[in-house]
Design an enzyme around this catalytic site. Structure first.
Site, PDB file in Angstrom:
ATOM      1  N   ASP A   1      -0.435  -5.827   9.296  1.00  0.00           N
ATOM      2  CA  ASP A   1      -1.397  -4.749   9.021  1.00  0.00           C
ATOM      3  C   ASP A   1      -2.701  -5.420   8.608  1.00  0.00           C
ATOM      4  O   ASP A   1      -2.759  -6.111   7.595  1.00  0.00           O
ATOM      5  CB  ASP A   1      -0.866  -3.847   7.898  1.00  0.00           C
TER       6      ASP A   1
ATOM      7  N   LYS B   1     -12.978  -0.257   7.072  1.00  0.00           N
ATOM      8  CA  LYS B   1     -13.688  -0.995   6.025  1.00  0.00           C
ATOM      9  C   LYS B   1     -14.743  -1.926   6.618  1.00  0.00           C
ATOM     10  O   LYS B   1     -15.863  -1.966   6.146  1.00  0.00           O
ATOM     11  CB  LYS B   1     -12.712  -1.820   5.180  1.00  0.00           C
TER      12      LYS B   1
ATOM     13  N   TRP C   1       0.861  -1.191   0.000  1.00  0.00           N
ATOM     14  CA  TRP C   1       0.000   0.000   0.000  1.00  0.00           C
ATOM     15  C   TRP C   1       0.899   1.243   0.000  1.00  0.00           C
ATOM     16  O   TRP C   1       1.819   1.325   0.821  1.00  0.00           O
ATOM     17  CB  TRP C   1      -0.896  -0.034   1.242  1.00  0.00           C
TER      18      TRP C   1
END
Ligand code: LMR
Length: 396
Positions: free
Chosen positions: A211, A246, A130
């Site tokens: 993560d 999310k 990311w």
């Protein structure tokens, strides 16, 4: 003094949002920033979240500070979500969790914490990873190294090359791993591969730094934390940055957590004292509302059931859109095989297009995606999939 500053270009990913907003083409499609969208293209507030907010509105009695580590009820609820009740690391009293302003806040606090543990640690990140991992971790002054991860030709994880490179990691290094739904590739490790990485961490002594931004978007809430539960049981030290953006749809509330699993209770307590001190020196204390929503849901059986149901609907919709896109591309006679998209997990996959093809999709068809050709699957729906398929085929 400010006259010395040069204007910076917008963030490549966030800049797409602006370009999309200003595009007047009624057929435009946003496959850019990772935000869940339903079949109508909206990002609604989950019903479980709305109900929790009503409860909070009625019951909240104070706006006094919650302290640097955040709300104890939230931190406990997050531990149970990550580890499940009765996990060995919890019963051995080796886990300390703090609330953080989003997964990003958790990553940055972790980076500052790591620097205090060892100023010479490297963090190994997947290639690709990311994009924001680089400023969030590197910006704290930690050296980043990369390990091979995604094979763009075979559309799968380069597992042998990954292990070979991680064999060079030393025992004061950390290896950043995406717990599930790898961003940007959607290609995840299998459980057997997680076991091999765990074994390597045991042999080399590096610390896994997981993560977890998409728990529940891959295969399910507990399936998606296989690595966390395995590593925290088998290894003395693990760090976990977890996001509620999310899976609870709480993007703008900025809610996440950071957990440190230490070798024993004493080291866990010392770690917590440093996390608390780091937080006090950056933003002093996290915001309360998002975390209160999460703990209100997780402490209430009925709301938890509703949230599980809503999360499952989001996950199923993403999987359905993966299958639909692949099917449409293949029936429309695409010159390439896109079937790998069905096997990948979460919000993202790479289409495997060149920069020129991505630009042509944007300029000629108002289809927006990251320049790497990462697409947000949630941007696809039954109304736009035919248009999207034609646009992709036209640039192949
Ligand atoms: C993404 O990768 O699109 C999301 O995680 C949103 C962001 O902040 O980049």
């Amino acid at each position: 003094m400010f006259s010395r500053l040069e204007q910076l270009p917008p963030d490549p990913l966030l800049g797409l949002m602006e370009l999309y907003r200003n595009d007047t083409n009624p057929n435009k499609i946003d496959l850019g920033v990772g935000v869940y969208k339903n079949e109508r293209g909206d990002t609604p507030i989950l019903a479980a979240v709305k109900q929790a907010e009503k409860n909070i509105f009625d019951e909240e009695a104070t706006k006094a500070y919650i302290g640097p580590p955040g709300a104890a009820s939230f931190n406990l609820a997050m531990q149970q979500l990550l580890f499940g009740k009765g996990h060995a690391a919890l019963s051995e009293n080796r886990v300390r969790t703090v609330q953080a302003p989003g997964g990003c806040g958790a990553l940055r606090v972790a980076a500052e914490f790591i620097k205090r543990c060892d100023g010479n640690s490297n963090i190994w990140v997947s290639d690709p990873t990311w994009a924001n991992h680089v400023p969030l971790l590197g910006g704290a002054g930690i050296k980043l190294k990369s390990y091979p991860y995604y094979d763009y030709q075979k559309h799968e994880v380069k597992f042998d090359a990954m292990l070979e490179t991680l064999n060079q990691a030393s025992n004061n290094d950390l290896v950043l791993l995406h717990g599930c739904c790898h961003n940007p590739s959607g290609a995840d490790l299998t459980n057997e591969q997680w076991q091999q990485v765990t074994l390597l961490a045991e042999q080399k002594g590096f610390v896994p730094f997981i993560d977890l931004a998409y728990q529940g978007y891959g295969e399910g809430l507990s399936e998606d934390v296989y690595s966390i539960r395995l590593m925290s049981e088998r290894l003395p030290e693990v760090i976990i940055a977890s996001s509620c953006s999310k899976n609870f749809g709480l993007y703008r509330e900025r809610v996440g957590s950071l957990s440190v699993i230490a070798a024993n209770r004493k080291e866990a307590d010392a770690s917590l004292s440093h996390l608390t001190n780091v937080i006090r020196g950056i933003y002093s204390m996290p915001p309360s509302h998002g975390a209160a929503i999460v703990s209100t849901i997780l402490e209430d059986d009925e709301l938890t059931r509703l949230w599980h149901q809503e999360l499952k609907e989001m996950r199923n919709r993403l999987n359905g859109m993966r299958a639909l896109l692949v099917d449409k591309l293949s029936s429309a006679g695409a010159s390439r095989d896109f079937s790998f998209i069905v096997n990948q997990k979460g919000m993202f996959s790479f289409l495997g297009l060149s920069g020129e093809q991505v630009t042509a999709l944007q300029k000629n068809h108002s289809v927006y995606m990251a320049s790497s050709s990462r697409i947000n699957i949630a941007g696809i729906n039954h109304n736009n999939v035919n248009y999207l398929t034609r646009a992709i085929i036209s640039v192949l």
